[in-house]
Each structure stands twice: as C-alpha cells, then as structure tokens.
Motif scaffolding. Structure first.
Motif, PDB file in Angstrom:
ATOM      1  N   ASN A 260       0.830  -1.211   0.000  1.00 39.73           N
ATOM      2  CA  ASN A 260       0.000   0.000   0.000  1.00 39.73           C
ATOM      3  C   ASN A 260       0.864   1.259   0.000  1.00 39.73           C
ATOM      4  N   LYS A 261       1.961   1.201   0.766  1.00 38.34           N
ATOM      5  CA  LYS A 261       2.867   2.363   0.845  1.00 38.34           C
ATOM      6  C   LYS A 261       3.488   2.647  -0.527  1.00 38.34           C
ATOM      7  N   ILE A 262       3.882   1.580  -1.244  1.00 36.50           N
ATOM      8  CA  ILE A 262       4.457   1.753  -2.589  1.00 36.50           C
ATOM      9  C   ILE A 262       3.410   2.351  -3.534  1.00 36.50           C
TER      10      ILE A 262
ATOM     11  N   GLU B 114       2.207   7.002  -5.587  1.00 34.58           N
ATOM     12  CA  GLU B 114       1.901   7.430  -6.958  1.00 34.58           C
ATOM     13  C   GLU B 114       0.409   7.629  -7.202  1.00 34.58           C
ATOM     14  N   LEU B 115      -0.419   6.824  -6.549  1.00 34.45           N
ATOM     15  CA  LEU B 115      -1.869   6.871  -6.798  1.00 34.45           C
ATOM     16  C   LEU B 115      -2.590   7.555  -5.652  1.00 34.45           C
ATOM     17  N   PRO B 116      -3.697   8.271  -5.941  1.00 35.76           N
ATOM     18  CA  PRO B 116      -4.513   8.836  -4.864  1.00 35.76           C
ATOM     19  C   PRO B 116      -5.062   7.704  -3.983  1.00 35.76           C
ATOM     20  N   PRO B 117      -5.076   7.880  -2.652  1.00 39.36           N
ATOM     21  CA  PRO B 117      -5.400   6.769  -1.743  1.00 39.36           C
ATOM     22  C   PRO B 117      -6.789   6.163  -1.920  1.00 39.36           C
ATOM     23  N   PHE B 118      -7.826   6.999  -2.079  1.00 39.20           N
ATOM     24  CA  PHE B 118      -9.183   6.448  -2.172  1.00 39.20           C
ATOM     25  C   PHE B 118      -9.406   5.758  -3.515  1.00 39.20           C
ATOM     26  N   MET B 119      -8.809   6.310  -4.573  1.00 39.63           N
ATOM     27  CA  MET B 119      -8.900   5.656  -5.880  1.00 39.63           C
ATOM     28  C   MET B 119      -8.225   4.287  -5.818  1.00 39.63           C
TER      29      MET B 119
ATOM     30  N   GLY C 236      -9.269   2.273   3.819  1.00 42.50           N
ATOM     31  CA  GLY C 236      -9.058   3.406   2.914  1.00 42.50           C
ATOM     32  C   GLY C 236      -8.325   4.549   3.578  1.00 42.50           C
ATOM     33  N   VAL C 237      -8.671   4.828   4.841  1.00 41.14           N
ATOM     34  CA  VAL C 237      -8.040   5.944   5.547  1.00 41.14           C
ATOM     35  C   VAL C 237      -6.617   5.582   5.990  1.00 41.14           C
ATOM     36  N   VAL C 238      -6.365   4.308   6.272  1.00 36.68           N
ATOM     37  CA  VAL C 238      -4.983   3.893   6.567  1.00 36.68           C
ATOM     38  C   VAL C 238      -4.098   4.106   5.337  1.00 36.68           C
ATOM     39  N   VAL C 239      -4.620   3.742   4.160  1.00 37.80           N
ATOM     40  CA  VAL C 239      -3.866   3.962   2.913  1.00 37.80           C
ATOM     41  C   VAL C 239      -3.586   5.466   2.752  1.00 37.80           C
ATOM     42  N   TRP C 240      -4.585   6.283   3.066  1.00 35.43           N
ATOM     43  CA  TRP C 240      -4.426   7.743   3.009  1.00 35.43           C
ATOM     44  C   TRP C 240      -3.323   8.192   3.975  1.00 35.43           C
ATOM     45  N   ALA C 241      -3.342   7.636   5.211  1.00 31.29           N
ATOM     46  CA  ALA C 241      -2.371   8.037   6.246  1.00 31.29           C
ATOM     47  C   ALA C 241      -0.954   7.561   5.941  1.00 31.29           C
ATOM     48  N   LEU C 242      -0.825   6.508   5.142  1.00 27.88           N
ATOM     49  CA  LEU C 242       0.505   5.978   4.813  1.00 27.88           C
ATOM     50  C   LEU C 242       1.353   6.969   4.020  1.00 27.88           C
ATOM     51  N   ARG C 243       0.727   8.015   3.515  1.00 28.61           N
ATOM     52  CA  ARG C 243       1.516   9.055   2.844  1.00 28.61           C
ATOM     53  C   ARG C 243       2.360   9.829   3.857  1.00 28.61           C
TER      54      ARG C 243
ATOM     55  N   LEU D  64      -1.364  14.206  12.007  1.00 28.72           N
ATOM     56  CA  LEU D  64      -2.654  13.936  11.352  1.00 28.72           C
ATOM     57  C   LEU D  64      -2.725  12.464  10.919  1.00 28.72           C
ATOM     58  N   GLY D  65      -1.640  11.944  10.345  1.00 28.42           N
ATOM     59  CA  GLY D  65      -1.588  10.535   9.928  1.00 28.42           C
ATOM     60  C   GLY D  65      -1.798   9.590  11.092  1.00 28.42           C
ATOM     61  N   ILE D  66      -1.140   9.894  12.232  1.00 27.15           N
ATOM     62  CA  ILE D  66      -1.260   9.056  13.434  1.00 27.15           C
ATOM     63  C   ILE D  66      -2.701   9.073  13.947  1.00 27.15           C
ATOM     64  N   LEU D  67      -3.293  10.288  14.014  1.00 23.61           N
ATOM     65  CA  LEU D  67      -4.682  10.410  14.504  1.00 23.61           C
ATOM     66  C   LEU D  67      -5.650   9.627  13.610  1.00 23.61           C
ATOM     67  N   MET D  68      -5.435   9.679  12.298  1.00 25.49           N
ATOM     68  CA  MET D  68      -6.299   8.962  11.359  1.00 25.49           C
ATOM     69  C   MET D  68      -6.171   7.442  11.532  1.00 25.49           C
ATOM     70  N   ILE D  69      -4.944   6.965  11.796  1.00 26.24           N
ATOM     71  CA  ILE D  69      -4.755   5.524  12.017  1.00 26.24           C
ATOM     72  C   ILE D  69      -5.468   5.089  13.303  1.00 26.24           C
ATOM     73  N   PHE D  70      -5.426   5.942  14.331  1.00 28.67           N
ATOM     74  CA  PHE D  70      -6.165   5.624  15.564  1.00 28.67           C
ATOM     75  C   PHE D  70      -7.672   5.617  15.309  1.00 28.67           C
ATOM     76  N   ALA D  71      -8.149   6.535  14.455  1.00 29.03           N
ATOM     77  CA  ALA D  71      -9.582   6.544  14.100  1.00 29.03           C
ATOM     78  C   ALA D  71      -9.959   5.242  13.397  1.00 29.03           C
ATOM     79  N   CYS D  72      -9.061   4.739  12.526  1.00 26.89           N
ATOM     80  CA  CYS D  72      -9.305   3.459  11.839  1.00 26.89           C
ATOM     81  C   CYS D  72      -9.348   2.308  12.834  1.00 26.89           C
ATOM     82  N   LEU D  73      -8.476   2.391  13.838  1.00 26.06           N
ATOM     83  CA  LEU D  73      -8.429   1.360  14.884  1.00 26.06           C
ATOM     84  C   LEU D  73      -9.772   1.283  15.602  1.00 26.06           C
TER      85      LEU D  73
END
Length: 313
Positions: A28-30, A34-39, A86-93, A155-164
């Motif tokens: 997912n990180k790779i 290059e690609l938008p996370p939700f797409m 989806g949000v974890v993929v977003w946060a991986l940026r 912001l990335g950390i908070l989003m991962i906790f929200a996913c949790l």
C-alpha cells in the motif's frame, strides 16, 4: 480448499496470513506514493469483490442475500474497508508502513475496552495487564520525535487511531449482525460495496483518476499482489485455518504481521527502526499476547481475527 487437516495446507495457510498480511502495508505504501489513496483502495476492493463473486459462482455458491444482510454487509464494509482500510492507505503518505502496522496490532486491546464500555464485559486480571502494557507500548511508539516531526505525521497518526476504533467497533458489530453465512460471499459483498463507497469518496475529494496503463511497474505489481494475494489468497487461507485450528493460533498473526511489516519497510523503503520502536513493539505485542492468551477470551480472538484481519487486509 479441503477442510481436512493436511499439514502442508496448514503450513501454507499460516505462511499466507503471516507474510502476505504483513506485506500489505509495504504494498500500500508503494502504491500510494503514486496513486490517490481512495482511488487506489476503490479499484483494489471493487476488483477483488468481483473476482470473489466470480469464484463463488464457479464453485456453485449462491450470491443471494436478504435486504437486512445486504445493509449489514454495507455497514461492515464501511467500518472495515472503506473507512478502516481506505483511511490507513491515506495516512501511509505521512507515516511509515511499519509504524502503521504496529499501531494497528493494538486492536485486541481496543476491542477489549469496547466490550467493557459498550457491553459491560469484565476485563480479567491477565487481560488488564495486557491493556496496561499495550497502552505503554503505544505511548513509547508515538512519543518519538522522529515519528512526530515530519509534515502531517500527527494527522496521519490520529487517522490511524480513528481506523483502529472503526475496525474494533466493526469487530463487535460483525459478531452480532445477520450476515451471509458463507464467509467468502460475505467478504465479496463487503469488498464490492466498500469499493463503491471509496470510489464516491474519491470523486468527492476530486482525486485524479488514471488508467492502469499509466501506472509505473512497481505500482502495477503492488496492486496485483494486493488484489490477488492480500484480498483473496490470504482470506481463503484464513477461513481454512479457522476451521482446522484454534482461533488462538490464528490470532498469532496479530504478533507476526507488524514484525514482517517493519522488516519489509526497513529493507525495501529504508524506514528507520529505532531502539525505542523496537522496545515499543516488544511491550505492545506482549500486551496483545496477554489479552489473547486467556481461553475465556477466545471470543475476542475470533472477533479480532475473523472480523478485522481478513476484511481489512
């Protein structure tokens, strides 16, 4: 897959849930570089869902479900995949893949706390030790200056906790919801509907869509591996294991996945593994072990593995 206790099948199935699920963070990180996370997540889940429907029909399984079952699969798909993945993929940026995997390994701890808050379940002494160790481990992990100094990392950390929180609530929801009895069909619906939700989200966020023909080779391979192995092979292996070994043994992937993710992130992406991260990992995973080890909490192990690991990886 046969339900007979074939030792080779069991070994291959454990290899699948250990290595494949551990590698999904790297893949997912790779892809998200290059690609938008939700797409990215939308294409992955819609494709995997359609493939699962095709395989199910070829195996002679019915795809019929009641209206209540359909809406429950939509809710579960949202909690696990649309938001949870989806949000974890977003946060991986903004955060390292190994870090994300470690935070997510705390899920049994959050499920346990939800069971206490929402259902009034008592926390056993051994599990209480696990909760305390888990919280110390998370604190050690997120309090590092290296983790919080880069742009948007908080912001990335908070989003991962929200996913949790989303996955953990989803685990309790799935335990009681009326869902299709066939796990493969159930997952197909969850993946397909979550993919549609993610697609709509992608359009609302005005993400630029691109054809696979325009993707780089690493991204193309990552997406293929995520769809075929991350979504289908590992899930089938997981279901097979739930039928032939105890849930506690299946739950051991909770400890192995983040270690695999950290090693792969370090090797392929030069992600740093600090001494504090290593200590945090040891403390956190010991806490998770204490939570999962009690026989009385086999229900928790089943929730944490069945409802989340297979559906959000």
């Amino acid at each position: 897959m046969s339900h007979s206790k074939n030792p080779l099948f069991i070994i291959l199935a454990f290899f699948s849930i250990y290595i494949i699920w551990g590698s999904t963070y790297l893949l997912n990180k790779i892809a998200v570089t290059e690609l938008p996370p939700f797409m990215l997540a939308s294409i992955r889940f819609i494709t995997a869902g359609l493939l699962i429907f095709g395989i199910s029909k070829a195996m002679g399984k019915s795809l019929r479900l009641t209206r209540a079952q359909f809406w429950n699969t939509v809710i579960a798909g949202f909690l696990f995949l649309a938001f949870g993945n989806g949000v974890v993929v977003w946060a991986l940026r903004f955060v390292d893949s190994g870090f994300a995997a470690l935070v997510i390994s705390a899920q049994p701890l959050v499920v346990l706390l939800f069971m206490r808050i929402l259902e009034g379940k008592k926390i056993l002494p051994m599990s209480m030790v696990g909760v305390i160790l888990g919280l110390i481990g998370i604190y050690l992990l997120v309090s590092q200056r290296q983790v919080t100094s880069s742009e948007n990392s908080i912001l990335g950390i908070l989003m991962i906790f929200a996913c949790l929180l989303s996955w953990s609530y989803g685990s309790l929801f799935v335990g009681k919801a009326n869902l299709p009895s066939n796990h493969f069909v159930n997952t197909g619906y969850q993946m397909f509907t979550a993919g549609i939700i993610l697609g709509i989200s992608s359009l609302l966020f005005d993400e630029p869509w691109s054809s696979p023909a325009a993707w780089s080779t690493p991204v193309l391979y990552s997406m293929l591996l995520l769809i075929i192995f991350g979504s289908i092979v590992a899930f089938t292996a997981f279901n097979y294991l739930l039928k032939v070994v105890s849930p506690e043994k299946v739950a051991t992937s909770t400890y192995v996945n983040p270690v695999i993710a950290m090693i792969l992130g370090w090797y392929f992406l030069d992600e740093q593994i600090t001494l504090q991260s290593a200590i945090a990992a040891a403390v956190l995973l010991t806490g998770v072990y204490f939570i999962n080890t009690k026989k009385k909490l086999a229900v928790l192990s089943r929730f944490t593995t069945r409802a989340s690991k297979d559906l959000n990886k």
